[in-house]
Design an enzyme around this catalytic site. Structure first.
Site, PDB file in Angstrom:
ATOM      1  N   ALA A 164       0.839  -1.204   0.000  1.00 65.40           N
ATOM      2  CA  ALA A 164       0.000   0.000   0.000  1.00 65.40           C
ATOM      3  C   ALA A 164       0.866   1.244   0.000  1.00 65.40           C
ATOM      4  O   ALA A 164       2.031   1.217   0.416  1.00 65.40           O
ATOM      5  CB  ALA A 164      -0.925   0.016   1.212  1.00 65.40           C
ATOM      6  N   GLU A 172      12.496   7.090   3.395  1.00 67.68           N
ATOM      7  CA  GLU A 172      11.239   7.236   4.130  1.00 67.68           C
ATOM      8  C   GLU A 172      11.200   6.344   5.365  1.00 67.68           C
ATOM      9  O   GLU A 172      10.140   6.119   5.943  1.00 67.68           O
ATOM     10  CB  GLU A 172      10.056   6.917   3.202  1.00 67.68           C
TER      11      GLU A 172
END
Length: 375
Positions: free
Chosen positions: A258, A325
């Site tokens: 996702a 990230e």
């Protein structure tokens, strides 16, 4: 009063109107001895000295409120103004021009307003509404630091504005929701928005003013890769803050791939990109399953979910994620029966994967029949 020369995104009339909060008359203009380029790696242009001349528009007679709004909109991106002579309607006019701080950006390819409008115009105009609501509330630098999230939120609002089926539910009309006050008490990667509002009751009257808050995150794409020949799926595992904050003893979750839908890409594009980033996986056909709000009482998040056909050999599982990230992701290959065992045991305990697993169970025989001979 001040005259301002625009050479970039603010040449787009809807954006200029959103930033200034009013219609402004402009005239075609040109700044000699300058050129305009995309700022490398960014979604906006920069002006540099040299070249045959920068074309744009001139807005004359802007007042202090207009200048304050422009400074708020542009200030967070390290732009400063210089007073230079521009040519407009055969006249030479001394106007303010926004220049980036020296060395802040690198010029990329030549700038064309038409390219930017086609790629980013509607999203930028929508995002400007949020930026300008924060005038006098949040410093411009803080807004610039999370502008990418503001753009993603704006793109989500544009998709949401298209509406959806209303066969059973009430179809909303103008005036059915009246907002009396809006606040943003928290904004970083995610944001919190607080509203004082009234809404139309089912008896036709308006409710009393109520206070409601929503957790703001942009739309996301979720995809479950499935190999119909080997009858297996690829799942990912990662640490999740939500379960940890709840006090869950097991904050590492088994999930489907996702990620957020970036501005300028479709949910399908996002699903394919995330599969590559999180698992190094190239997807074939995407099969739309359901698009939904996972927790509409408190969250603005909207999910686009897909099954995806993929080749999943034994070496398809490994470690992945975008290092910048702080993603730390482990992939697992499990056969269909194991997936359903994980669902039944409760080890799979997040809604997107539960929905996708049930959708796969419903469609698996048909998918395998149609793709059994696929190389």
């Amino acid at each position: 009063m001040a005259d301002v020369f625009f050479y970039g995104t603010l040449c787009h009339p809807p954006l200029l109107r959103a930033v200034l909060g009013r219609e402004v008359r402009v005239a075609p203009a040109r700044l000699a001895g300058h050129s305009v380029f995309w700022a490398e790696g960014q979604h906006f242009p920069m002006i540099v000295e040299g070249g045959e001349g920068a074309r744009g528009v001139l807005a004359e007679g802007l007042g202090p409120d207009d200048i304050a709004r422009l400074d708020h909109y542009e200030g967070g991106f390290d732009y400063r103004t210089r007073d230079l002579a521009v040519l407009a309607d055969g006249r030479s006019v001394v106007a303010r021009v926004f220049f980036p701080e020296p060395g802040r950006w690198r010029p990329g390819r030549p700038w064309r307003l038409e390219d930017w409008v086609a790629q980013s115009g509607p999203v930028a105009v929508e995002a400007a509404g949020e930026v300008m609501r924060l005038l006098g509330v949040v410093p411009a630098g803080q807004i610039a630091a999370r502008y990418q999230m503001i753009l993603m939120h704006a793109a989500s609002r544009l998709r949401a504005g298209a509406g959806g089926p209303a066969r059973l539910r009430r179809q909303a009309g103008e005036g059915d929701v009246e907002v009396e006050a809006w606040r943003q008490p928290y904004a970083r990667f995610f944001a919190i928005e607080e509203y004082d509002l009234r809404f139309r009751r089912f008896d036709g009257t308006m409710s009393q003013v109520v206070n409601r808050a929503a957790f703001i995150s942009s739309d996301a794409a979720v995809v479950l890769p499935y190999d119909p020949i080997r009858d297996r799926v690829l799942l990912i595992e990662q640490f999740r803050m939500g379960p940890y904050a709840r006090g869950d003893a097991e904050p590492w979750l088994i999930e489907a791939i996702a990620g957020r839908v970036d501005p300028g890409e479709t949910p399908e594009d996002a699903a394919r990109r995330e599969a590559e980033e999180e698992a190094g996986l190239t997807l074939r056909d995407l099969i739309a399953v359901a698009h939904y709000y996972p927790s509409p009482g408190a969250k603005a998040e909207f999910l686009y979910t897909y099954l995806a056909l993929a080749d999943l050999p034994d070496d398809a599982a490994g470690l992945g994620g975008v290092e910048g990230e702080a993603e730390d992701i482990r992939a697992h290959l499990v056969d269909f029966d194991t997936l359903m065992t994980l669902v039944d045991s409760g080890e799979v305990n997040n809604a997107p994967l539960l929905v996708l697993a049930m959708a796969l169970a419903r469609r698996r025989d048909d998918i395998r029949r149609r793709h059994r001979a696929m190389p």
